[in-house]
Design a protein around this motif. Structure first.
Motif: not given
Length: 63
Positions: A13-17, A59-63
């Motif tokens: 992920x990027x910083x913005x999700x 990826x359930x835990x990816x923010x």
């Protein structure tokens, strides 16, 4: 819930999700591709929004 390990190795992920991915066609048969093309293929790009739901389920835990 378990994380799909194959997807975890392919997406970040990027910083913005937003979800980043590698481009295709950079693994083999590189001798006939131009340097400019190979350099472009090395850059990361954003995954399409239509794939977002499937990636999120893998990826359930990816923010």
């Amino acid at each position: 819930m378990k994380t799909c390990r194959a997807a975890a190795k392919r997406f970040r992920t990027t910083g913005s999700g937003k979800i980043r991915r590698r481009k295709a066609n950079k693994n083999h048969l590189l001798q006939h591709k131009s340097s400019h093309r190979k350099r472009r293929l090395s850059q990361l790009t954003l995954a399409d929004d239509s794939d977002g739901n499937n990636i999120s389920k893998m990826l359930p835990y990816m923010k």
